[in-house]
Design a protein around this motif. Structure first.
Motif, PDB file in Angstrom:
ATOM      1  N   GLY A 186     -38.804  39.752  -7.428  1.00 52.64           N
ATOM      2  CA  GLY A 186     -37.787  40.813  -7.041  1.00 52.64           C
ATOM      3  C   GLY A 186     -36.524  40.116  -5.945  1.00 52.64           C
ATOM      4  N   GLN A 187     -36.055  39.077  -6.560  1.00 49.69           N
ATOM      5  CA  GLN A 187     -35.068  38.541  -5.839  1.00 49.69           C
ATOM      6  C   GLN A 187     -33.736  38.795  -6.409  1.00 49.69           C
ATOM      7  N   LEU A 188     -33.652  39.630  -7.605  1.00 52.58           N
ATOM      8  CA  LEU A 188     -32.258  39.999  -7.944  1.00 52.58           C
ATOM      9  C   LEU A 188     -31.594  40.605  -7.095  1.00 52.58           C
ATOM     10  N   VAL A 189     -30.210  40.108  -6.971  1.00 54.11           N
ATOM     11  CA  VAL A 189     -29.391  40.549  -5.870  1.00 54.11           C
ATOM     12  C   VAL A 189     -28.461  41.908  -6.334  1.00 54.11           C
ATOM     13  N   LYS A 190     -28.541  42.889  -5.647  1.00 54.97           N
ATOM     14  CA  LYS A 190     -27.846  44.168  -5.990  1.00 54.97           C
ATOM     15  C   LYS A 190     -26.427  44.096  -5.252  1.00 54.97           C
ATOM     16  N   SER A 191     -26.533  43.835  -4.092  1.00 56.15           N
ATOM     17  CA  SER A 191     -25.319  43.599  -3.220  1.00 56.15           C
ATOM     18  C   SER A 191     -25.364  42.703  -2.103  1.00 56.15           C
ATOM     19  N   ARG A 192     -24.468  41.926  -1.529  1.00 58.44           N
ATOM     20  CA  ARG A 192     -24.506  40.969  -0.329  1.00 58.44           C
ATOM     21  C   ARG A 192     -23.268  41.084   0.349  1.00 58.44           C
ATOM     22  N   SER A 193     -23.388  40.999   1.676  1.00 61.44           N
ATOM     23  CA  SER A 193     -22.244  40.616   2.452  1.00 61.44           C
ATOM     24  C   SER A 193     -21.425  39.357   2.329  1.00 61.44           C
ATOM     25  N   LYS A 197     -25.338  37.014   5.322  1.00 58.56           N
ATOM     26  CA  LYS A 197     -26.358  37.446   6.157  1.00 58.56           C
ATOM     27  C   LYS A 197     -26.864  38.648   5.800  1.00 58.56           C
ATOM     28  N   THR A 198     -26.539  39.583   5.138  1.00 57.02           N
ATOM     29  CA  THR A 198     -27.099  40.886   4.701  1.00 57.02           C
ATOM     30  C   THR A 198     -27.155  40.766   2.956  1.00 57.02           C
ATOM     31  N   VAL A 199     -28.369  40.904   2.627  1.00 60.70           N
ATOM     32  CA  VAL A 199     -28.672  41.038   1.062  1.00 60.70           C
ATOM     33  C   VAL A 199     -29.658  42.105   0.550  1.00 60.70           C
ATOM     34  N   GLU A 200     -29.313  42.775  -0.241  1.00 62.32           N
ATOM     35  CA  GLU A 200     -30.058  43.823  -0.949  1.00 62.32           C
ATOM     36  C   GLU A 200     -30.507  43.491  -1.985  1.00 62.32           C
ATOM     37  N   HIS A 201     -31.962  43.342  -2.163  1.00 65.89           N
ATOM     38  CA  HIS A 201     -32.685  42.739  -3.416  1.00 65.89           C
ATOM     39  C   HIS A 201     -33.244  43.976  -4.258  1.00 65.89           C
ATOM     40  N   GLY A 202     -33.287  44.035  -5.668  1.00 66.34           N
ATOM     41  CA  GLY A 202     -34.117  45.080  -6.176  1.00 66.34           C
ATOM     42  C   GLY A 202     -33.782  44.884  -7.844  1.00 66.34           C
ATOM     43  N   GLY A 203     -34.141  46.036  -8.570  1.00 71.18           N
ATOM     44  CA  GLY A 203     -33.624  46.146  -9.921  1.00 71.18           C
ATOM     45  C   GLY A 203     -32.340  46.486 -10.208  1.00 71.18           C
ATOM     46  N   LEU A 204     -32.054  46.129 -11.390  1.00 74.93           N
ATOM     47  CA  LEU A 204     -30.502  46.315 -11.871  1.00 74.93           C
ATOM     48  C   LEU A 204     -30.433  47.662 -12.770  1.00 74.93           C
TER      49      LEU A 204
END
Length: 284
Positions: A186-193, A197-204
């Protein structure tokens, strides 16, 4: 087989405007830059030809400049001319009124909004929108003509490019209307600052641009830092197909990986659970 862009050397020149955009002589900055990219020797924009990927610089490419720590956007750079080799010049303007010798700047390309959602499965869209690379440049000198000298910029690629070729059990192509990619950890990056400091993980979720292909290119950034198992699910006509990698894959930054993915029709009635194991008659 070559991947995409291994080492790129370029000379960067841009004009830096004062904070009030006034003055007869605006500072200019000249630096050398290199990029480590997708394990191949070439340049910037990415194109695919069979199993090979090649790159070129385009005047539409953009490098966004920030003060150190990504605290403030201070300018944009672009190649001065299209190029089909590994040398180019970047030109643009920055706000330099509060910059001093020893200060550092952060460079990011191709844009400052760092996210991997909205991909369409094409190498062209990855090149223009998802091919992130960053560099750190330090100002080393100002001369009497306000010319600014900086350290070399070395652009570091921030994701892998993975080519998925989807087929059924007989090897027939599966042309997907849509597909999703998830990882076991569950560590796929969807978006990040930009500062991380801010990272959203999830499916693509991939919405293919081309309805007549079973080959899809995806930019993948996995924060797990280790091998992982991935599951691809695709809608083909009125059926849903799925496949999970039989062994763990590790997509390192700068990798170009090709997979042929054999998929089966998803059976939504299938469930499993653990059963009790008979340990025999054990003395208390």
């Amino acid at each position: 087989i070559p991947a995409v862009v291994a080492m790129m050397t370029m000379t960067t020149v841009f004009t830096a405007c004062s904070s009030d955009d006034e003055g007869p002589s605006s500072p200019t900055l000249t630096i050398s830059a290199a990029r480590s990219d997708y394990n191949v020797s070439n340049t910037r924009a990415i194109t695919a030809d069979g199993d090979k990927i090649s790159t070129t610089w385009k005047t539409t490419d953009k490098v966004v400049v920030f003060k150190e720590g990504w605290t403030k956007e201070i300018g944009n750079l672009s190649p001065m001319a299209d190029s089909n080799n590994n040398v180019t010049k970047l030109d643009g303007s920055i706000q330099s009124g509060d910059l001093n010798v020893g200060d550092k700047m952060e460079f990011i390309m191709p844009r400052s909004k760092w996210e991997y959602t909205g991909q369409d499965g094409t190498i062209e869209t990855i090149s223009s929108t998802y091919d992130y690379a960053i560099a750190n440049v330090q100002i080393t000198f100002f001369d009497q003509n306000k010319k600014v000298y900086g350290s070399d910029a070395y652009f570091k690629t921030q994701q892998a490019i993975v080519r998925y070729k989807l087929v059924d059990g007989s090897g027939n192509p599966l042309k997907a209307k849509s597909l999703t990619i998830v990882s076991e950890k569950g560590q796929l990056v969807k978006s990040r600052s930009l500062d991380g400091k801010t990272v959203e993980h999830g499916g693509l979720e991939i919405t293919p641009k081309n309805a007549d292909t079973n080959v899809y290119y995806v930019a993948i950034c996995d924060d797990s830092g280790a091998a992982d198992k991935y599951t691809i699910t695709a809608k083909v006509d009125d059926k849903v197909y799925t496949s999970t990698s039989t062994r763990a894959q590790e997509y390192k930054k700068g990798d170009y990986v090709r997979h042929t993915v054999t998929m089966t029709v998803f059976d939504d009635t299938h469930t499993e659970r653990d059963v009790y194991e008979d340990k025999g008659d054990v003395t208390w």
